[in-house]
Design a protein around this motif. Structure first.
Motif, PDB file in Angstrom:
ATOM      1  N   CYS A 139       8.606  -1.512   2.386  1.00 40.97           N
ATOM      2  CA  CYS A 139       8.302  -1.117   1.004  1.00 40.97           C
ATOM      3  C   CYS A 139       7.022  -0.290   0.913  1.00 40.97           C
ATOM      4  O   CYS A 139       6.121  -0.432   1.739  1.00 40.97           O
ATOM      5  CB  CYS A 139       8.155  -2.358   0.130  1.00 40.97           C
ATOM      6  N   ILE A 140       6.957   0.542  -0.102  1.00 35.42           N
ATOM      7  CA  ILE A 140       5.737   1.278  -0.431  1.00 35.42           C
ATOM      8  C   ILE A 140       5.038   0.494  -1.534  1.00 35.42           C
ATOM      9  O   ILE A 140       5.571   0.377  -2.644  1.00 35.42           O
ATOM     10  CB  ILE A 140       6.073   2.708  -0.906  1.00 35.42           C
ATOM     11  N   LEU A 141       3.874  -0.047  -1.230  1.00 39.14           N
ATOM     12  CA  LEU A 141       3.140  -0.906  -2.164  1.00 39.14           C
ATOM     13  C   LEU A 141       1.808  -0.284  -2.587  1.00 39.14           C
ATOM     14  O   LEU A 141       0.883  -1.001  -2.973  1.00 39.14           O
ATOM     15  CB  LEU A 141       2.896  -2.273  -1.525  1.00 39.14           C
ATOM     16  N   ASP A 142       1.707   1.040  -2.546  1.00 39.64           N
ATOM     17  CA  ASP A 142       0.465   1.729  -2.892  1.00 39.64           C
ATOM     18  C   ASP A 142      -0.010   1.335  -4.290  1.00 39.64           C
ATOM     19  O   ASP A 142       0.794   1.234  -5.225  1.00 39.64           O
ATOM     20  CB  ASP A 142       0.659   3.246  -2.843  1.00 39.64           C
ATOM     21  N   LEU A 143      -1.303   1.118  -4.411  1.00 37.73           N
ATOM     22  CA  LEU A 143      -1.972   0.807  -5.680  1.00 37.73           C
ATOM     23  C   LEU A 143      -1.442  -0.456  -6.357  1.00 37.73           C
ATOM     24  O   LEU A 143      -1.652  -0.664  -7.545  1.00 37.73           O
ATOM     25  CB  LEU A 143      -1.878   1.998  -6.643  1.00 37.73           C
ATOM     26  N   SER A 144      -0.746  -1.308  -5.606  1.00 42.00           N
ATOM     27  CA  SER A 144      -0.294  -2.587  -6.162  1.00 42.00           C
ATOM     28  C   SER A 144      -1.347  -3.645  -5.875  1.00 42.00           C
ATOM     29  O   SER A 144      -2.053  -3.587  -4.877  1.00 42.00           O
ATOM     30  CB  SER A 144       1.050  -2.994  -5.556  1.00 42.00           C
ATOM     31  N   SER A 145      -1.451  -4.620  -6.770  1.00 45.36           N
ATOM     32  CA  SER A 145      -2.497  -5.620  -6.678  1.00 45.36           C
ATOM     33  C   SER A 145      -1.912  -7.025  -6.549  1.00 45.36           C
ATOM     34  O   SER A 145      -1.006  -7.402  -7.290  1.00 45.36           O
ATOM     35  CB  SER A 145      -3.381  -5.548  -7.934  1.00 45.36           C
TER      36      SER A 145
ATOM     37  N   CYS B  62       5.422  -2.464   5.889  1.00 44.91           N
ATOM     38  CA  CYS B  62       5.043  -1.913   4.574  1.00 44.91           C
ATOM     39  C   CYS B  62       3.771  -1.091   4.696  1.00 44.91           C
ATOM     40  O   CYS B  62       2.954  -1.332   5.549  1.00 44.91           O
ATOM     41  CB  CYS B  62       4.840  -3.023   3.562  1.00 44.91           C
TER      42      CYS B  62
ATOM     43  N   SER C 261       8.317   0.874  -9.661  1.00 37.83           N
ATOM     44  CA  SER C 261       6.932   1.296  -9.864  1.00 37.83           C
ATOM     45  C   SER C 261       6.501   1.165 -11.320  1.00 37.83           C
ATOM     46  O   SER C 261       7.298   1.369 -12.245  1.00 37.83           O
ATOM     47  CB  SER C 261       6.763   2.751  -9.421  1.00 37.83           C
TER      48      SER C 261
ATOM     49  N   VAL D  47       4.963   1.033  -6.579  1.00 39.35           N
ATOM     50  CA  VAL D  47       3.626   1.582  -6.781  1.00 39.35           C
ATOM     51  C   VAL D  47       3.030   1.064  -8.097  1.00 39.35           C
ATOM     52  O   VAL D  47       3.709   1.030  -9.123  1.00 39.35           O
ATOM     53  CB  VAL D  47       3.682   3.132  -6.785  1.00 39.35           C
TER      54      VAL D  47
ATOM     55  N   LYS E  85      10.265   1.262  -3.522  1.00 45.40           N
ATOM     56  CA  LYS E  85       9.031   1.924  -3.937  1.00 45.40           C
ATOM     57  C   LYS E  85       8.437   1.065  -5.039  1.00 45.40           C
ATOM     58  O   LYS E  85       9.035   0.895  -6.105  1.00 45.40           O
ATOM     59  CB  LYS E  85       9.321   3.335  -4.442  1.00 45.40           C
TER      60      LYS E  85
END
Length: 108
Positions: free
Chosen positions: A88-94, A108, A49, A69, A67
């Motif tokens: 996978c946790i891809l929160d707030l990824s661009s 994901c 992250s 992020v 993770k």
């Protein structure tokens, strides 16, 4: 080569080319991976992250249960970026400007 939490606790990786490596349960959070090259590598149960990725190369790389992020994948090398993401946790990824059909996202 295998890199694990027990063998490399909190030690940042040197900028290099990593070919055929497996990274397991490592915490890369907040590190600068700009200019790193990962070829035919696997990241398993890692925290990646808020990592800087300017011109980082990911060729045939698989992220499994990581993770991830707040990453800016648009900063990665324009040509050498081929990755799969599973669980996978891809929160707030661009991925701005990337062709998402070139990637595999599973669970994901």
């Amino acid at each position: 080569e295998a890199f694990t939490r027990d063998a490399h606790p909190g030690i940042p990786l040197p900028r290099a080319i990593y070919d055929g490596c497996r990274f397991t349960q490592l915490d890369f959070s907040g590190q600068d991976l700009s200019g790193f090259q990962f070829i035919d590598c696997q990241f398993e149960d890692c925290s990646v992250s808020n990592v800087k990725l300017l011109d980082a190369c990911f060729r045939d790389v698989h992220f499994l249960r990581c993770k991830m992020v707040g990453l800016h994948f648009e900063d990665c090398h324009e040509i050498f970026f081929d990755a799969q993401f599973s669980g996978c946790i891809l929160d707030l990824s661009s991925f701005f400007g990337r062709k998402l059909e070139e990637f595999v996202f599973t669970g994901c």
